[in-house]
Design an enzyme around this catalytic site. Structure first.
Site, PDB file in Angstrom:
ATOM      1  N   HIS A  22      36.110 -83.925  50.321  1.00 29.50           N
ATOM      2  CA  HIS A  22      34.907 -83.825  49.653  1.00 29.50           C
ATOM      3  C   HIS A  22      34.158 -82.450  50.285  1.00 29.50           C
ATOM      4  O   HIS A  22      33.664 -81.256  49.928  1.00 29.50           O
ATOM      5  CB  HIS A  22      34.251 -84.604  49.980  1.00 29.50           C
ATOM      6  N   GLU A  23      33.931 -82.464  51.795  1.00 26.08           N
ATOM      7  CA  GLU A  23      33.331 -81.363  52.631  1.00 26.08           C
ATOM      8  C   GLU A  23      34.296 -79.789  51.730  1.00 26.08           C
ATOM      9  O   GLU A  23      33.255 -78.866  52.244  1.00 26.08           O
ATOM     10  CB  GLU A  23      33.306 -81.358  53.378  1.00 26.08           C
ATOM     11  N   HIS A  26      32.697 -78.505  48.796  1.00 23.48           N
ATOM     12  CA  HIS A  26      31.677 -78.053  49.370  1.00 23.48           C
ATOM     13  C   HIS A  26      31.883 -76.147  49.948  1.00 23.48           C
ATOM     14  O   HIS A  26      31.431 -75.959  49.206  1.00 23.48           O
ATOM     15  CB  HIS A  26      30.408 -78.449  50.099  1.00 23.48           C
TER      16      HIS A  26
END
Length: 227
Positions: A22-23, A26
Site C-alpha cells: 500500500h505505502e 503511494h
C-alpha cells in the site's frame, strides 16, 4: 496442525505485506508524478520496517482484535510534496488512490489463487473449515495452509482498501475527497485531520457499523472466489 496459531501468524504476515505494498504504491506513484521525496527516504520498499506506524500498525490492529472487528490499520504516512507534482491537485488524488487500488489488486490475485487451488484440490475449503483431512499426499498437506493464506490475503486486503477509502482525513479517502472538493472548501476539510484519529477510534468501537460497511465488499470477493 493448529490453525488458530497459523491463522494469527498468517494474519500478521498478510497485514504487514498489505500495508507495505500500500505505502510502496503511494511512494511509487508520487515518484511517477514528479515527487521523489518518499523514494529518497526508501519508502518504495516491501520491507514492513520502513512503513510501521505505532498507532496504525500496532495499536489499531490490537484494538480491532479486542473489539472483534476486521483487522484494521495503516502504516506510517508516505510523505508527498505537492509542490513538486506536475498537477498538484489531480496527482495528489491519484497518489492517494494508489494505495487502496494496490490492496484491491492483491485481493484479486488472492481470488485467482483460491480458484486455482480449489480446482486442484476440490473440497479443501470445506475440509479446512471443519478441521478434517483434505486428502493424502504432499499436495493435500500443503493445500489447507495455502488456502488459509490466500483467503486471509483476500479478506485483509479488501478490508484495508475499504477502510482507507473512508472519507476521513488522514486516510486516503480523505485526501481523495479533499482533492475533489471546490478549492474554497479544501483547507477547512483538511483541518478535520487533527480530529481524524478520534473519529476513527469511534468508528472502530461501533463494530456493527464497520461490519455493515465491509460486508458488501467482502461478500462480493467471496462470491468470486467460491462461485
Amino acid at each position: 496442525m493448529n490453525f488458530s496459531i497459523i491463522d494469527i501468524a498468517f494474519s500478521i504476515i498478510v497485514f504487514l505485506f498489505a500495508i507495505s505494498v500500500h505505502e510502496s504504491a503511494h511512494a511509487w506513484s508520487a515518484y511517477h508524478f514528479g515527487d521523489d521525496t518518499a523514494s529518497l527516504l526508501g519508502r518504495i520498499s516491501l520491507n514492513p520496517v520502513r512503513h510501521i506506524d505505532p498507532v496504525g500498525t500496532i495499536l489499531m490492529p490490537a484494538i480491532a482484535a479486542l473489539s472483534h472487528v476486521p483487522l484494521l490499520g495503516w502504516a506510517k504516512p508516505t510523505p508527498v510534496n505537492t509542490l513538486r507534482l506536475r498537477n498538484p491537485v489531480r496527482d495528489h488524488v491519484l497518489i492517494a488512490a494508489a494505495g487502496p487500488i494496490s490492496n484491491f489488486l492483491i485481493a484479486i490475485v488472492a481470488v485467482i489463487l483460491l480458484i486455482i487451488l480449489q480446482k486442484l484440490y476440490p473440497g479443501v475449503g470445506f475440509a479446512l473449515e471443519r478441521g478434517i483431512p483434505a486428502g493424502t499426499g504432499l499436495g493435500a498437506s500443503i493445500a489447507p495452509p495455502l488456502f488459509l493464506l490466500f483467503y486471509l490475503s483476500m479478506q485483509i486486503n479488501v478490508v484495508l482498501a475499504v477502510f482507507n477509502l473512508f472519507p476521513i482525513p488522514p486516510l486516503d479517502g480523505g485526501h481523495i475527497l479533499e482533492g475533489l472538493l471546490p478549492e474554497r472548501m479544501r483547507a477547512p476539510f483538511a483541518s478535520v485531520s487533527q480530529y481524524g484519529i478520534f473519529i476513527l477510534f469511534a468508528l472502530l468501537w461501533m463494530g456493527n457499523l464497520t461490519s455493515r460497511i465491509f460486508s458488501p465488499f467482502l461478500n462480493f470477493f467471496h462470491s468470486l472466489a467460491f462461485a
